[in-house]
Design an enzyme around this catalytic site. Structure first.
Site, PDB file in Angstrom:
ATOM      1  N   SER A  20       0.785  -1.158  -0.005  1.00 39.16           N
ATOM      2  CA  SER A  20      -0.067   0.152  -0.009  1.00 39.16           C
ATOM      3  C   SER A  20       0.895   1.389   0.110  1.00 39.16           C
ATOM      4  CB  SER A  20      -0.951  -0.032   1.172  1.00 39.16           C
ATOM      5  OG  SER A  20      -0.153   0.069   2.509  1.00 39.16           O
ATOM      6  N   ASP A 155      -6.365  -8.436  -0.986  1.00 38.71           N
ATOM      7  CA  ASP A 155      -7.061  -8.192   0.227  1.00 38.71           C
ATOM      8  C   ASP A 155      -8.508  -8.616  -0.046  1.00 38.71           C
ATOM      9  OD1 ASP A 155      -4.954  -6.457   0.796  1.00 38.71           O
ATOM     10  OD2 ASP A 155      -5.942  -4.639   0.535  1.00 38.71           O
ATOM     11  N   ILE A 156      -8.931  -9.416   1.267  1.00 39.42           N
ATOM     12  CA  ILE A 156     -10.164  -9.970   1.017  1.00 39.42           C
ATOM     13  C   ILE A 156     -11.184  -8.763   0.730  1.00 39.42           C
ATOM     14  CG2 ILE A 156     -12.234 -11.004   2.476  1.00 39.42           C
ATOM     15  CD1 ILE A 156     -10.017 -12.818   3.671  1.00 39.42           C
ATOM     16  N   LYS A 196      10.017 -10.152  -9.009  1.00 39.83           N
ATOM     17  CA  LYS A 196       9.017 -11.159  -8.484  1.00 39.83           C
ATOM     18  C   LYS A 196       7.804 -10.752  -7.850  1.00 39.83           C
ATOM     19  CE  LYS A 196      10.461 -15.094  -8.873  1.00 39.83           C
ATOM     20  NZ  LYS A 196      10.645 -15.790 -10.341  1.00 39.83           N
ATOM     21  N   CYS A 388     -11.532  26.908  11.235  1.00 35.60           N
ATOM     22  CA  CYS A 388     -12.702  26.397  11.703  1.00 35.60           C
ATOM     23  C   CYS A 388     -12.331  26.177  13.385  1.00 35.60           C
ATOM     24  CB  CYS A 388     -12.819  25.010  11.252  1.00 35.60           C
ATOM     25  SG  CYS A 388     -14.306  24.183  11.331  1.00 35.60           S
ATOM     26  N   HIS A 514     -13.776  26.014   5.475  1.00 42.10           N
ATOM     27  CA  HIS A 514     -12.200  25.304   5.128  1.00 42.10           C
ATOM     28  C   HIS A 514     -11.672  25.928   3.879  1.00 42.10           C
ATOM     29  CE1 HIS A 514     -12.026  22.190   8.325  1.00 42.10           C
ATOM     30  NE2 HIS A 514     -13.412  22.245   8.348  1.00 42.10           N
ATOM     31  N   GLU A 516      -8.789  25.662   2.790  1.00 40.79           N
ATOM     32  CA  GLU A 516      -7.909  24.623   2.106  1.00 40.79           C
ATOM     33  C   GLU A 516      -8.369  23.738   1.098  1.00 40.79           C
ATOM     34  OE1 GLU A 516      -9.024  24.657   5.265  1.00 40.79           O
ATOM     35  OE2 GLU A 516      -9.086  22.551   6.089  1.00 40.79           O
TER      36      GLU A 516
END
Ligand code: GLN
Length: 540
Positions: A20, A155-156, A196, A388, A514, A516
């Site tokens: 990941s 991943d299941i 591999k 905020c 916000h 941003e």
């Protein structure tokens, strides 16, 4: 907007293998950028395999920042990258989780939509996944939809998504392309890149019936022709479809790296689409040029309680980068843990800062440190931006230390405070359910003439995105105004205070929304741009 026939929409799927955190979001956004720069209308969608209905209920330590769209979706932070790269807003449809899919299917089952049938992963869950993927195509706004599948192949929990991809390819054939993002680990002892793990990862994908068309290989060393040939041979892809993705010094380099590797061309060829014209990346290169060659430097203190995990403030950090580029200034961020700021050390921690930004947040951990830092910014005339909760803390600080309201607070932190200067919104009081129930998404704000905010925005009506339950308590407004903290942005419909500023301070602004979330490479947010400008002036 052009209406593209949904039957002609092309779909690109981005899966991940081996590990990941390889940057599927950035690769997806970079590809989208290049296709956009060739004149295609593109959007990107993220499918997340977890069971939360959306990431709004997730602690930032789990999942980084929660990004918010114009239409009020609480989403994965990758949507922030999509918007920053493409300068096109995303929506509710751009992020779908397993939880959302199951919720829809279960609700339909309760409504009797499948009466008599056994409801199953295949076809019911996969049908719902496919419907969600095609929803964006069906808007008629996009020629290409890029769908990033969260997690790693094998991943299941991501299996139903991969199965839906297989079915999409079966049904739409050459309208689909699959990119598999993988890692080529480098073994220092032998001095080699290893293929591999990628071979195995592709085998796993093949077991599920999906043949990737393109391999994007993350690597810390250049991927030579021999390795490319080997990967092509073992993974059934064309050798020109083995794309190298080296570690980059900034995410904003990646589109140009992908251009060099011709990722866009390979994808268009697979989708049987014309190249149109060479990608127009002039303004992007201009941005990068300024990013890499700043003429000055400022130091900004970012005060927050998730400092250990910088992803928790992703959009703020990126907005600061955009604003730095606008000012041709390098923005050095000093990440300061709000729990660690106190009376004894505040001066030491803040002394070298040219600007102080207090971050959003929930709950009272670190709140006194934030308030202390704000007092320092106010008293020492250091440029300040409160976002905020950061704005709410500025209001609390002012009421305590200027208006003399001892122990004034937000009722979020102290329900029994004598001075509830920040209070819960009336229509929030009855809300008990979590998830999607805050004041979310875009709301209008009327900027007050002759204020700093008016100078920042240069217009009177603005739209900004929200994510909160508490508000400035208008009962105290007069007292604040008389003492010099004035409202400079008001919601025209509800009269809620959206922006506050201090009159006799060079640059002190708190915003309930916000900003941003709206800053992009093409459109750096004016509040951040002017904040950095003020910091620059302060540094001189
Ligand atoms: N906790 C505050 C509220 O709910 C601020 C939220 C935020 O900073 N996003 O109003």
């Amino acid at each position: 907007m052009v209406d593209h026939k949904s039957s002609q929409v092309k779909y690109v799927f981005v899966t991940g293998g081996v590990s990941s955190s390889l940057g599927k979001g950035i690769i997806s956004a970079s590809l989208a950028k290049l296709l956009q720069a060739r004149g295609y209308s593109v959007t990107i969608q993220k499918l997340d395999p977890y069971i939360n209905v959306d990431p709004g209920t997730l602690n930032p330590y789990e999942h980084g920042e929660c990004f918010v769209t114009d239409d009020g979706a609480e989403t994965d932070l990758d949507l922030g990258h999509y918007e920053r790269f493409l300068n096109v807003p995303t929506s509710q449809s751009n992020n779908v989780t397993t939880g959302r899919i199951y919720q829809t299917v279960i609700n339909k089952e309760r409504e009797g939509a499948y009466l008599g049938k056994t409801v199953q992963v295949i076809p019911h869950i996969t049908d719902e996944i496919k419907r969600r993927i095609q929803l964006l195509g069906d808007t008629g706004k996009f020629e290409i939809v890029i769908t990033e599948i969260g997690g790693t192949v094998g991943d299941i929990e991501s299996l139903p998504f991969i199965e839906a991809v297989r079915q999409m390819i079966w049904e739409h054939g050459s309208s689909c392309a699959v990119i598999h993002l993988t890692l080529l680990p480098y073994l220092t002892v032998t001095g080699e890149l290893k293929t591999k793990p990628t071979q195995h990862s592709v085998k796993t994908l093949l077991e599920y019936g999906v043949q990737p068309d393109i391999l994007v290989c993350r690597s810390e060393k250049p991927v030579n022709a021999e390795i490319r040939r080997k990967l092509a041979l073992f993974c059934n892809v064309n050798v020109n479809a083995v794309i190298e993705s080296l570690d980059a010094s900034t995410i904003y380099d990646v589109p140009l790296m992908m251009l060099k590797e011709q990722l866009d061309k390979v994808v268009l060829a697979k989708l049987k689409l014309p190249l149109r014209h060479e990608p127009d990346m002039e303004s992007w290169k201009n941005f990068l040029g300024k990013l890499k060659n700043p003429t000055s430097e400022v130091r900004i203190g970012l005060i927050g309680k998730y400092i250990e995990l910088k992803d928790a403030y992703k959009s703020i950090a990126e907005a600061l980068i955009h604003a730095g580029v606008s000012n041709e200034t390098k923005v050095v961020v000093d990440w300061i843990h709000s729990s660690k700021v106190d009376e004894g050390n505040v001066a030491d921690k803040m002394r070298n800062l040219h600007g102080i930004l207090v971050a959003p947040g929930f709950g009272d951990r670190g709140i006194e440190g934030k308030i202390r830092a704000i007092r320092y910014a106010r008293e020492n005339k250091i440029p300040f931006l409160g976002i905020c909760l950061g704005m709410q803390c500025a209001v609390i600080e002012f009421s305590r230390n200027v208006l003399g309201m001892t122990d004034a607070h937000s009722t979020e932190m102290n329900a029994d405070t004598k001075y509830p200067v920040i209070d819960i919104m009336e229509d929030q009081k009855k809300v008990t359910r979590k998830g999607g129930t805050m004041r979310l998404g875009e709301y209008p704000c009327q900027v007050v003439k002759n204020t700093k905010a008016a100078g920042v925005y240069g217009k009177q009506r603005i739209m900004e995105r929200h994510r909160h339950r508490y508000e400035f308590n208008n009962k105290y407004l007069k007292k604040f105004e008389d003492a010099g903290m004035v409202p400079s942005g008001i919601n025209p419909d509800s009269n809620l205070v959206e922006i506050v500023e201090i009159k006799n301070h060079p640059w002190f602004i708190g915003v309930q929304f916000h900003p941003e979330y709206k800053s992009t490479v093409e459109n750096p947010h004016p509040l951040f741009v002017k904040f950095i400008k003020a910091a620059l002036d302060h540094s001189r």
